[in-house]
Design an enzyme around this catalytic site. Structure first.
Site, PDB file in Angstrom:
ATOM      1  N   HIS A 113      -2.025  -5.293   1.699  1.00  0.00           N
ATOM      2  CA  HIS A 113      -3.364  -6.440   1.566  1.00  0.00           C
ATOM      3  C   HIS A 113      -3.101  -7.630   1.120  1.00  0.00           C
ATOM      4  CE1 HIS A 113      -7.515  -7.412   0.155  1.00  0.00           C
ATOM      5  NE2 HIS A 113      -6.734  -7.958  -0.794  1.00  0.00           N
ATOM      6  N   LYS A 168       0.747  -1.170   0.148  1.00  0.00           N
ATOM      7  CA  LYS A 168      -0.160  -0.049  -0.148  1.00  0.00           C
ATOM      8  C   LYS A 168       0.725   1.288  -0.036  1.00  0.00           C
ATOM      9  CE  LYS A 168      -3.864  -2.128   2.324  1.00  0.00           C
ATOM     10  NZ  LYS A 168      -5.035  -2.128   3.132  1.00  0.00           N
ATOM     11  N   ASN A 212      -2.164   0.302   6.697  1.00  0.00           N
ATOM     12  CA  ASN A 212      -1.602  -0.954   7.264  1.00  0.00           C
ATOM     13  C   ASN A 212      -0.581  -1.669   6.287  1.00  0.00           C
ATOM     14  OD1 ASN A 212      -3.482  -1.793   5.493  1.00  0.00           O
ATOM     15  ND2 ASN A 212      -4.474  -3.358   6.868  1.00  0.00           N
ATOM     16  N   TYR A 265     -12.284  -2.911  -3.916  1.00  0.00           N
ATOM     17  CA  TYR A 265     -12.795  -2.908  -2.518  1.00  0.00           C
ATOM     18  C   TYR A 265     -14.575  -2.790  -2.377  1.00  0.00           C
ATOM     19  CZ  TYR A 265      -8.250  -2.725  -0.106  1.00  0.00           C
ATOM     20  OH  TYR A 265      -6.933  -2.962   0.461  1.00  0.00           O
TER      21      TYR A 265
HETATM   22  P1  CMP Z   1      -7.288  -4.710   3.590  1.00  0.00           P
HETATM   23  O1  CMP Z   1      -6.923  -6.209   4.098  1.00  0.00           O
HETATM   24  O2  CMP Z   1      -6.720  -4.216   2.530  1.00  0.00           O
HETATM   25  O3  CMP Z   1      -9.142  -4.845   3.572  1.00  0.00           O
HETATM   26  C1  CMP Z   1      -9.701  -3.561   3.616  1.00  0.00           C
HETATM   27  C2  CMP Z   1      -9.156  -2.445   4.606  1.00  0.00           C
HETATM   28  O4  CMP Z   1      -9.956  -1.760   5.129  1.00  0.00           O
HETATM   29  C3  CMP Z   1      -8.364  -3.037   5.571  1.00  0.00           C
HETATM   30  O5  CMP Z   1      -7.289  -4.037   4.957  1.00  0.00           O
HETATM   31  C4  CMP Z   1      -7.888  -2.006   6.519  1.00  0.00           C
HETATM   32  O6  CMP Z   1      -6.673  -1.096   5.808  1.00  0.00           O
HETATM   33  C5  CMP Z   1      -9.234  -1.346   6.008  1.00  0.00           C
HETATM   34  N1  CMP Z   1      -9.977  -0.945   7.233  1.00  0.00           N
HETATM   35  C6  CMP Z   1     -10.256   0.379   8.071  1.00  0.00           C
HETATM   36  N2  CMP Z   1     -11.003   0.036   9.024  1.00  0.00           N
HETATM   37  C7  CMP Z   1     -11.141  -1.170   9.067  1.00  0.00           C
HETATM   38  C8  CMP Z   1     -12.046  -1.987   9.799  1.00  0.00           C
HETATM   39  N3  CMP Z   1     -12.681  -1.489  11.011  1.00  0.00           N
HETATM   40  N4  CMP Z   1     -12.162  -3.317   9.748  1.00  0.00           N
HETATM   41  C9  CMP Z   1     -11.588  -3.882   8.488  1.00  0.00           C
HETATM   42  N5  CMP Z   1     -10.515  -3.107   7.412  1.00  0.00           N
HETATM   43  C10 CMP Z   1     -10.531  -1.953   7.829  1.00  0.00           C
END
Ligand code: CMP
Length: 140
Positions: free
Chosen positions: A116, A10, A113, A50
């Site tokens: 993904h 990311k 974070n 997404y």
């Molecule tokens: P990712 O695995 O890329 O899939 C969806 C993304 O939404 C997740 O990582 C996080 O970066 C973001 N996100 C933000 N808030 C939340 C939440 N409460 N639960 C899950 N994903 C979240």
């Protein structure tokens, strides 16, 4: 079984200049990079990727973040690749991620974070097809 999974480094991790360190973790775990490209996602691409989260309260922040800078998108292939990749990443929320995982070491928040990864075989198929036409995947 040999599986494929979609991985995204990311914008936060690209900005931190840790692409190589993350690739090394994949390689050391026996995951082979069989497709890869850098991209600046458009809002439409990020929203489409997404789409399953479209109704969630964090959707707009997630899309804002994913278009905030370039990402590196790759397909990882190997034995049990989906679960192996998820173990390497650690929990979605870096505060909950186990020590030594990518998110524990490189992520700042649940939005920023670092990485993904597909969460299951069906999503892996859909996510790989979303970013890579079959002719751009180079297995063996
Ligand atoms: P990712 O695995 O890329 O899939 C969806 C993304 O939404 C997740 O990582 C996080 O970066 C973001 N996100 C933000 N808030 C939340 C939440 N409460 N639960 C899950 N994903 C979240």
């Amino acid at each position: 079984a040999i599986e494929r999974t979609l991985s995204i480094i990311k914008p936060d991790a690209v900005a931190k200049n840790v692409i190589g360190q993350i690739y090394t973790r994949f390689e050391n775990a026996g995951l082979k990079i069989v497709a890869a490209r850098m991209a600046q996602l458009s809002r439409a691409e990020a929203e489409g990727f997404y789409a399953v989260h479209a109704a969630r309260p964090f959707f707009k922040d997630l899309v804002d973040f994913m278009v905030s800078g370039p990402v590196i998108i790759q397909v990882l292939e190997g034995e049990n690749a989906i679960a192996k990749h998820r173990d390497l990443m650690g929990a979605t929320d870096p505060k909950k991620a186990e020590k030594g995982t990518i998110r524990a070491d490189f992520a700042d928040s649940i939005d920023a974070n670092a990485v993904h990864g597909s969460d299951a075989e069906e999503t892996a198929k859909t996510e790989i097809a979303y970013f890579f036409p079959a002719l751009n995947v180079y297995s063996r």
